[in-house]
Design a protein around this motif. Structure first.
Motif, PDB file in Angstrom:
ATOM      1  N   LEU A  49      43.151  62.348  51.466  1.00 37.75           N
ATOM      2  CA  LEU A  49      43.472  63.714  51.863  1.00 37.75           C
ATOM      3  C   LEU A  49      42.592  64.699  51.101  1.00 37.75           C
ATOM      4  CD1 LEU A  49      47.363  63.443  51.823  1.00 37.75           C
ATOM      5  CD2 LEU A  49      45.843  63.307  53.799  1.00 37.75           C
ATOM      6  N   LEU A  50      42.053  65.655  51.836  1.00 34.03           N
ATOM      7  CA  LEU A  50      41.220  66.692  51.231  1.00 34.03           C
ATOM      8  C   LEU A  50      41.883  68.048  51.408  1.00 34.03           C
ATOM      9  CD1 LEU A  50      37.681  65.690  52.561  1.00 34.03           C
ATOM     10  CD2 LEU A  50      38.747  65.063  50.380  1.00 34.03           C
ATOM     11  N   ALA A  51      41.738  68.884  50.405  1.00 33.77           N
ATOM     12  CA  ALA A  51      42.125  70.292  50.496  1.00 33.77           C
ATOM     13  C   ALA A  51      40.838  71.079  50.627  1.00 33.77           C
ATOM     14  CB  ALA A  51      42.895  70.719  49.250  1.00 33.77           C
ATOM     15  N   VAL A  61      43.290  63.805  47.128  1.00 34.73           N
ATOM     16  CA  VAL A  61      44.203  62.779  46.628  1.00 34.73           C
ATOM     17  C   VAL A  61      44.097  61.595  47.580  1.00 34.73           C
ATOM     18  CG1 VAL A  61      46.318  63.527  47.853  1.00 34.73           C
ATOM     19  CG2 VAL A  61      46.500  62.296  45.681  1.00 34.73           C
ATOM     20  N   ILE A  62      44.124  60.407  47.013  1.00 32.56           N
ATOM     21  CA  ILE A  62      44.202  59.205  47.835  1.00 32.56           C
ATOM     22  C   ILE A  62      45.676  58.816  47.881  1.00 32.56           C
ATOM     23  CG2 ILE A  62      43.565  56.776  48.104  1.00 32.56           C
ATOM     24  CD1 ILE A  62      40.980  57.424  46.550  1.00 32.56           C
ATOM     25  N   ALA A  63      46.232  58.801  49.078  1.00 36.26           N
ATOM     26  CA  ALA A  63      47.629  58.437  49.304  1.00 36.26           C
ATOM     27  C   ALA A  63      47.639  57.054  49.956  1.00 36.26           C
ATOM     28  CB  ALA A  63      48.314  59.475  50.190  1.00 36.26           C
ATOM     29  N   GLY A  64      47.536  56.020  49.124  1.00 30.69           N
ATOM     30  CA  GLY A  64      47.410  54.656  49.613  1.00 30.69           C
ATOM     31  C   GLY A  64      48.751  54.037  49.944  1.00 30.69           C
ATOM     32  N   TRP A  65      48.839  53.431  51.107  1.00 29.17           N
ATOM     33  CA  TRP A  65      50.059  52.767  51.559  1.00 29.17           C
ATOM     34  C   TRP A  65      49.674  51.389  52.070  1.00 29.17           C
ATOM     35  CZ3 TRP A  65      55.086  52.473  51.487  1.00 29.17           C
ATOM     36  CH2 TRP A  65      55.779  51.807  52.496  1.00 29.17           C
ATOM     37  N   ASP A  66      50.253  50.358  51.490  1.00 28.84           N
ATOM     38  CA  ASP A  66      49.922  48.997  51.912  1.00 28.84           C
ATOM     39  C   ASP A  66      51.063  48.344  52.685  1.00 28.84           C
ATOM     40  OD1 ASP A  66      51.803  48.337  49.966  1.00 28.84           O
ATOM     41  OD2 ASP A  66      50.372  47.400  48.612  1.00 28.84           O
ATOM     42  N   GLY A  67      52.058  49.128  53.073  1.00 26.29           N
ATOM     43  CA  GLY A  67      53.212  48.593  53.772  1.00 26.29           C
ATOM     44  C   GLY A  67      54.341  48.219  52.829  1.00 26.29           C
ATOM     45  N   TRP A  68      54.043  48.223  51.547  1.00 28.03           N
ATOM     46  CA  TRP A  68      55.020  47.861  50.523  1.00 28.03           C
ATOM     47  C   TRP A  68      55.139  48.949  49.456  1.00 28.03           C
ATOM     48  CZ3 TRP A  68      58.531  44.044  50.048  1.00 28.03           C
ATOM     49  CH2 TRP A  68      59.049  43.776  48.785  1.00 28.03           C
ATOM     50  N   GLY A  85      48.102  76.107  43.142  1.00 26.28           N
ATOM     51  CA  GLY A  85      49.026  75.364  43.990  1.00 26.28           C
ATOM     52  C   GLY A  85      48.383  74.295  44.854  1.00 26.28           C
ATOM     53  N   ILE A  86      47.112  74.000  44.618  1.00 24.46           N
ATOM     54  CA  ILE A  86      46.414  73.018  45.456  1.00 24.46           C
ATOM     55  C   ILE A  86      46.946  71.615  45.210  1.00 24.46           C
ATOM     56  CG2 ILE A  86      44.167  71.972  45.949  1.00 24.46           C
ATOM     57  CD1 ILE A  86      42.963  74.794  45.342  1.00 24.46           C
ATOM     58  N   SER A  87      47.131  71.227  43.962  1.00 28.59           N
ATOM     59  CA  SER A  87      47.658  69.885  43.696  1.00 28.59           C
ATOM     60  C   SER A  87      49.069  69.741  44.246  1.00 28.59           C
ATOM     61  CB  SER A  87      47.613  69.549  42.201  1.00 28.59           C
ATOM     62  OG  SER A  87      48.424  70.425  41.469  1.00 28.59           O
ATOM     63  N   THR A  88      49.858  70.784  44.160  1.00 31.67           N
ATOM     64  CA  THR A  88      51.212  70.749  44.726  1.00 31.67           C
ATOM     65  C   THR A  88      51.165  70.538  46.233  1.00 31.67           C
ATOM     66  OG1 THR A  88      52.052  72.185  42.972  1.00 31.67           O
ATOM     67  CG2 THR A  88      53.359  72.067  45.000  1.00 31.67           C
ATOM     68  N   ALA A  89      50.260  71.233  46.909  1.00 34.90           N
ATOM     69  CA  ALA A  89      50.116  71.079  48.357  1.00 34.90           C
ATOM     70  C   ALA A  89      49.633  69.677  48.717  1.00 34.90           C
ATOM     71  CB  ALA A  89      49.170  72.142  48.908  1.00 34.90           C
ATOM     72  N   LEU A  90      48.695  69.138  47.955  1.00 39.61           N
ATOM     73  CA  LEU A  90      48.211  67.782  48.202  1.00 39.61           C
ATOM     74  C   LEU A  90      49.318  66.752  47.992  1.00 39.61           C
ATOM     75  CD1 LEU A  90      44.714  68.063  46.544  1.00 39.61           C
ATOM     76  CD2 LEU A  90      45.111  67.354  48.918  1.00 39.61           C
ATOM     77  N   LEU A  91      50.086  66.897  46.922  1.00 40.54           N
ATOM     78  CA  LEU A  91      51.174  65.959  46.663  1.00 40.54           C
ATOM     79  C   LEU A  91      52.244  66.050  47.743  1.00 40.54           C
ATOM     80  CD1 LEU A  91      51.540  66.133  42.790  1.00 40.54           C
ATOM     81  CD2 LEU A  91      50.595  64.276  44.179  1.00 40.54           C
ATOM     82  N   ARG A  92      52.525  67.252  48.210  1.00 42.09           N
ATOM     83  CA  ARG A  92      53.506  67.419  49.291  1.00 42.09           C
ATOM     84  C   ARG A  92      53.026  66.682  50.545  1.00 42.09           C
ATOM     85  NH1 ARG A  92      53.380  72.697  50.009  1.00 42.09           N
ATOM     86  NH2 ARG A  92      54.675  73.017  48.178  1.00 42.09           N
ATOM     87  N   ALA A  93      51.763  66.839  50.888  1.00 41.33           N
ATOM     88  CA  ALA A  93      51.203  66.160  52.062  1.00 41.33           C
ATOM     89  C   ALA A  93      51.253  64.638  51.888  1.00 41.33           C
ATOM     90  CB  ALA A  93      49.764  66.631  52.312  1.00 41.33           C
ATOM     91  N   ALA A  94      50.934  64.155  50.700  1.00 39.23           N
ATOM     92  CA  ALA A  94      50.973  62.713  50.435  1.00 39.23           C
ATOM     93  C   ALA A  94      52.404  62.186  50.546  1.00 39.23           C
ATOM     94  CB  ALA A  94      50.402  62.420  49.050  1.00 39.23           C
TER      95      ALA A  94
END
Length: 141
Positions: A49-51, A61-68, A85-94
């Motif tokens: 994810l990019l802001a 932020v890399i929001a990695g999901w491997d199914g587990w 507030g950019i990190s907050t927005a990125l974490l919310r999106a993740a």
């Protein structure tokens, strides 16, 4: 920030992401090359994810999901754009991504020496897990 836009990275942005990380991220990874970034995007097109503001990458932020597991990596904000507030927005999106995928808990990789990062994660509601340590083995020489 009213003009902040968060979206998934595209393969043609790999070089720009690497330049951004060099200026904004703490530490490096064995995967910090164009091939590594493109492989991530090819494997999971929604993970990186990019802001952006006015076309400029100001956060990632890399929001990695491997199914587990739901794992976060490379949360970074351009130094001149921090505390907006950019990190907050990125974490919310993740977190929204993980919830939609069925994630139950999220973890974050944080370098011990990254004092700023440790404060940020703590402020975002993350707690250091004392029971676990990361074990690694390089696959390439």
């Amino acid at each position: 920030m009213t003009d902040l836009r968060i979206r998934a990275a595209t393969p043609d942005e790999a070089e720009a992401v690497l330049v951004f990380w060099k200026e904004s991220a703490h530490g490096t990874s064995v995967s910090d090359d164009v091939h590594g970034v493109r492989r991530l995007i090819d494997r999971d097109p929604e993970a990186l994810l990019l802001a952006l503001t006015d076309g400029l990458i100001v956060g990632s932020v890399i929001a990695g999901w491997d199914g587990w597991r739901a794992s976060l990596y490379r949360l970074a904000v351009l130094p001149s754009y921090r505390r907006r507030g950019i990190s907050t927005a990125l974490l919310r999106a993740a977190e929204e991504r993980f919830a939609a995928l069925g994630g139950r808990r999220v973890d974050a990789m944080v370098l011990e020496a990254n004092e700023t990062g440790r404060r940020l994660w703590s402020a975002a509601g993350f707690v250091r897990e004392e029971r676990w340590r990361r074990w690694v083995k390089p696959l390439t020489g």
